[in-house]
Design a protein around this motif. Structure first.
Motif, PDB file in Angstrom:
ATOM      1  N   HIS A  25      76.862  88.147  37.711  1.00 12.49           N
ATOM      2  CA  HIS A  25      78.110  88.802  38.115  1.00 12.49           C
ATOM      3  C   HIS A  25      78.957  87.996  39.092  1.00 12.49           C
ATOM      4  O   HIS A  25      80.185  88.002  38.991  1.00 12.49           O
ATOM      5  CB  HIS A  25      77.808  90.186  38.693  1.00 12.49           C
ATOM      6  CG  HIS A  25      77.191  91.100  37.688  1.00 12.49           C
ATOM      7  ND1 HIS A  25      77.893  91.603  36.626  1.00 12.49           N
ATOM      8  CD2 HIS A  25      75.928  91.575  37.572  1.00 12.49           C
ATOM      9  CE1 HIS A  25      77.101  92.374  35.887  1.00 12.49           C
ATOM     10  NE2 HIS A  25      75.902  92.368  36.441  1.00 12.49           N
ATOM     11  N   GLY A  70      79.201  84.316  37.241  1.00 10.59           N
ATOM     12  CA  GLY A  70      79.789  84.458  35.908  1.00 10.59           C
ATOM     13  C   GLY A  70      79.103  83.630  34.835  1.00 10.59           C
ATOM     14  O   GLY A  70      79.714  83.305  33.819  1.00 10.59           O
ATOM     15  N   GLN A 109      78.944  84.672  30.857  1.00 10.79           N
ATOM     16  CA  GLN A 109      79.808  85.843  30.809  1.00 10.79           C
ATOM     17  C   GLN A 109      81.171  85.433  30.272  1.00 10.79           C
ATOM     18  O   GLN A 109      81.479  84.249  30.177  1.00 10.79           O
ATOM     19  CB  GLN A 109      79.954  86.466  32.209  1.00 10.79           C
ATOM     20  CG  GLN A 109      78.644  86.880  32.835  1.00 10.79           C
ATOM     21  CD  GLN A 109      77.910  87.914  32.011  1.00 10.79           C
ATOM     22  OE1 GLN A 109      78.475  88.958  31.701  1.00 10.79           O
ATOM     23  NE2 GLN A 109      76.682  87.626  31.637  1.00 10.79           N
ATOM     24  N   ASP A 110      81.989  86.403  29.934  1.00 12.20           N
ATOM     25  CA  ASP A 110      83.324  86.098  29.435  1.00 12.20           C
ATOM     26  C   ASP A 110      84.358  86.021  30.552  1.00 12.20           C
ATOM     27  O   ASP A 110      85.555  86.093  30.313  1.00 12.20           O
ATOM     28  CB  ASP A 110      83.745  87.127  28.373  1.00 12.20           C
ATOM     29  CG  ASP A 110      83.753  88.549  28.912  1.00 12.20           C
ATOM     30  OD1 ASP A 110      83.362  88.751  30.081  1.00 12.20           O
ATOM     31  OD2 ASP A 110      84.157  89.461  28.173  1.00 12.20           O
ATOM     32  N   HIS A 111      83.892  85.896  31.785  1.00 18.77           N
ATOM     33  CA  HIS A 111      84.788  85.748  32.932  1.00 18.77           C
ATOM     34  C   HIS A 111      84.257  84.640  33.831  1.00 18.77           C
ATOM     35  O   HIS A 111      83.053  84.394  33.862  1.00 18.77           O
ATOM     36  CB  HIS A 111      84.880  87.069  33.721  1.00 18.77           C
ATOM     37  CG  HIS A 111      83.564  87.509  34.287  1.00 18.77           C
ATOM     38  ND1 HIS A 111      83.074  87.030  35.478  1.00 18.77           N
ATOM     39  CD2 HIS A 111      82.628  88.370  33.811  1.00 18.77           C
ATOM     40  CE1 HIS A 111      81.896  87.588  35.721  1.00 18.77           C
ATOM     41  NE2 HIS A 111      81.595  88.401  34.723  1.00 18.77           N
ATOM     42  N   PRO A 112      85.153  83.960  34.549  1.00 18.67           N
ATOM     43  CA  PRO A 112      84.670  82.939  35.488  1.00 18.67           C
ATOM     44  C   PRO A 112      84.015  83.611  36.688  1.00 18.67           C
ATOM     45  O   PRO A 112      84.196  84.801  36.934  1.00 18.67           O
ATOM     46  CB  PRO A 112      85.947  82.204  35.903  1.00 18.67           C
ATOM     47  CG  PRO A 112      87.035  83.196  35.702  1.00 18.67           C
ATOM     48  CD  PRO A 112      86.600  84.064  34.538  1.00 18.67           C
ATOM     49  N   TYR A 123      83.194  84.121  40.819  1.00 25.44           N
ATOM     50  CA  TYR A 123      84.040  84.419  41.973  1.00 25.44           C
ATOM     51  C   TYR A 123      84.678  83.158  42.555  1.00 25.44           C
ATOM     52  O   TYR A 123      85.797  83.191  43.043  1.00 25.44           O
ATOM     53  CB  TYR A 123      83.198  85.146  43.029  1.00 25.44           C
ATOM     54  CG  TYR A 123      83.938  85.521  44.263  1.00 25.44           C
ATOM     55  CD1 TYR A 123      84.907  86.512  44.252  1.00 25.44           C
ATOM     56  CD2 TYR A 123      83.681  84.880  45.469  1.00 25.44           C
ATOM     57  CE1 TYR A 123      85.598  86.862  45.396  1.00 25.44           C
ATOM     58  CE2 TYR A 123      84.359  85.218  46.621  1.00 25.44           C
ATOM     59  CZ  TYR A 123      85.315  86.212  46.571  1.00 25.44           C
ATOM     60  OH  TYR A 123      85.990  86.544  47.706  1.00 25.44           O
ATOM     61  N   LYS A 159      84.555  78.520  37.568  1.00 26.88           N
ATOM     62  CA  LYS A 159      83.637  78.473  36.425  1.00 26.88           C
ATOM     63  C   LYS A 159      82.419  77.641  36.802  1.00 26.88           C
ATOM     64  O   LYS A 159      82.536  76.467  37.151  1.00 26.88           O
ATOM     65  CB  LYS A 159      84.330  77.871  35.206  1.00 26.88           C
ATOM     66  CG  LYS A 159      83.429  77.722  34.022  1.00 26.88           C
ATOM     67  CD  LYS A 159      84.000  78.396  32.798  1.00 26.88           C
ATOM     68  CE  LYS A 159      83.139  78.186  31.578  1.00 26.88           C
ATOM     69  NZ  LYS A 159      82.012  79.059  31.494  1.00 26.88           N
TER      70      LYS A 159
END
Length: 120
Positions: free
Chosen positions: A8, A11, A14-17, A19, A22
């Motif tokens: 989380h 990332g 995951q489909d998001h970078p 915090y 990347k």
């Protein structure tokens, strides 16, 4: 907990970078302290991040917006103040506390052990 952090916050897969950008790669190990508490050491590689030399060059440039923003960030996270008052007020309170008969110098004592609420 570590897996949740990697998923989380960083990332990874995951489909998001993450915090902080990347995550290109990471290496982590868990270490045990003297009181058997675990803590994590992690090395991160962030995709397209600045190299240490690039960071140094930007910090050393007096006309750099990067330098200004780094200084602003550092000043925002470290205020150098006491939560209970100014340094003079805190010193005054410590001096007053030291006069008490039951005063124990915190630099010369160990904290009380936590109460056991479980059975082995």
């Amino acid at each position: 907990m570590v897996e949740m952090f990697i998923k989380h916050v960083l990332g990874v897969n995951q489909d998001h970078p993450g915090y902080i950008g990347k995550t290109a790669a990471y290496y982590a190990t868990v270490e045990q302290q003297g009181r058997l508490t675990l803590h994590l050491h992690m090395l991160l590689w962030i995709l397209n991040s600045l190299s240490p030399q690039e960071i140094r060059d930007r910090i050393m440039d007096p006309n750099s917006d990067f330098q200004k923003r780094i200084v602003e960030y550092l000043e925002s996270v470290h205020v150098g103040e006491f939560m209970t008052g100014t340094i003079d007020k805190v010193k005054e309170q410590v001096d007053e506390n030291m006069k008490a008969k039951e005063y124990r110098d915190p630099t010369q004592t160990l904290p009380d052990a936590p109460h056991r609420t479980y059975r082995l």
